[in-house]
Design a protein around this motif. Sequence first.
Motif, PDB file in Angstrom:
ATOM      1  N   TYR A  75       6.179  -0.419  -7.949  1.00  0.00           N
ATOM      2  CA  TYR A  75       6.599   0.820  -8.591  1.00  0.00           C
ATOM      3  C   TYR A  75       6.612   0.621 -10.102  1.00  0.00           C
TER       4      TYR A  75
ATOM      5  N   LEU B 149       5.252   5.226  -7.211  1.00  0.00           N
ATOM      6  CA  LEU B 149       4.559   4.208  -6.436  1.00  0.00           C
ATOM      7  C   LEU B 149       3.163   3.991  -6.985  1.00  0.00           C
TER       8      LEU B 149
ATOM      9  N   TYR C 293       0.739  -0.061  -2.506  1.00  0.00           N
ATOM     10  CA  TYR C 293       1.552  -0.673  -1.487  1.00  0.00           C
ATOM     11  C   TYR C 293       0.654  -1.416  -0.507  1.00  0.00           C
TER      12      TYR C 293
ATOM     13  N   VAL D 299       0.611  -2.871   3.704  1.00  0.00           N
ATOM     14  CA  VAL D 299       1.266  -2.864   5.019  1.00  0.00           C
ATOM     15  C   VAL D 299       1.148  -4.215   5.713  1.00  0.00           C
TER      16      VAL D 299
ATOM     17  N   LYS E  44      -3.545   2.839  -2.198  1.00  0.00           N
ATOM     18  CA  LYS E  44      -3.082   3.439  -3.431  1.00  0.00           C
ATOM     19  C   LYS E  44      -1.833   4.284  -3.201  1.00  0.00           C
TER      20      LYS E  44
ATOM     21  N   GLU F  82       0.923   6.812  -5.812  1.00  0.00           N
ATOM     22  CA  GLU F  82       0.846   8.021  -6.614  1.00  0.00           C
ATOM     23  C   GLU F  82       0.131   7.817  -7.949  1.00  0.00           C
TER      24      GLU F  82
END
Lengths: 113, 114
Positions: B35, B45, B48, B50, B57, B59
């Motif tokens: 962030y 954000l 990220y 997983v 991607k 925001e």
Amino acid sequence: QKEVEQNSGPLSVPEGAIASLNCTYSDRGSQSFFWYRQYSGKSPELIMFIYSNGDKEDGRFTAQLNKASQYVSLLIRDSQPSDSATYLCAVNMRGDSNYQLIWGAGTKLIIKP
Amino acid sequence: NAGVTQTPKFRILKIGQSMTLQCTQDMNHNYMYWYRQDPGMGLKLIYYSVGAGITDKGEVPNGYNVSRSTTEDFPLRLELAAPSQTSVYFCASSYVGGAQETQYFGPGTRLLVL
């Protein structure tokens, strides 16, 4: 556009009183709701999370969730000067295979001795 | 457990320089996040992940790159730094799939681009 709205404040509350912080969100599919506290110059730390409608209490903190009205609130009882911080509301946005939180801009809380 | 650690704590860059912000977590979390937080604003954000080898991607991804070769590490790369990238950068991690999906944050990296 999924959004989370908070009053930026500052919200000034006398020591010992109840502080009430509010947050509204736009995504009706949201399922998880979080309140974080952030002291100036520090990273956010979790205070509470809530998943179900109604109230959830943890010590001096109570989170309230109303999914029909799309708002979540945080009550702080017996407010202390150490509660002075910015409070961030975060709401989940679950997609096909990802998990993201949408964050409000935060409400600055000032507890006056 | 150290939780989420970030280095450096503070950095000054000149316009056009590049750098990597390091992030490591020791909680065996599957999800990790980057962030940025501008003054008086909420968290945005950037990217990220997983799991190892999988990134996506957020925001505000422009001007940044990430990689995740291990579960523990999630570095953020800034290429061709611009004044608009002056901000505080937070790395976070969470375990998604359990009873609680709380995000835990590192202490942050304060970046100034001049």
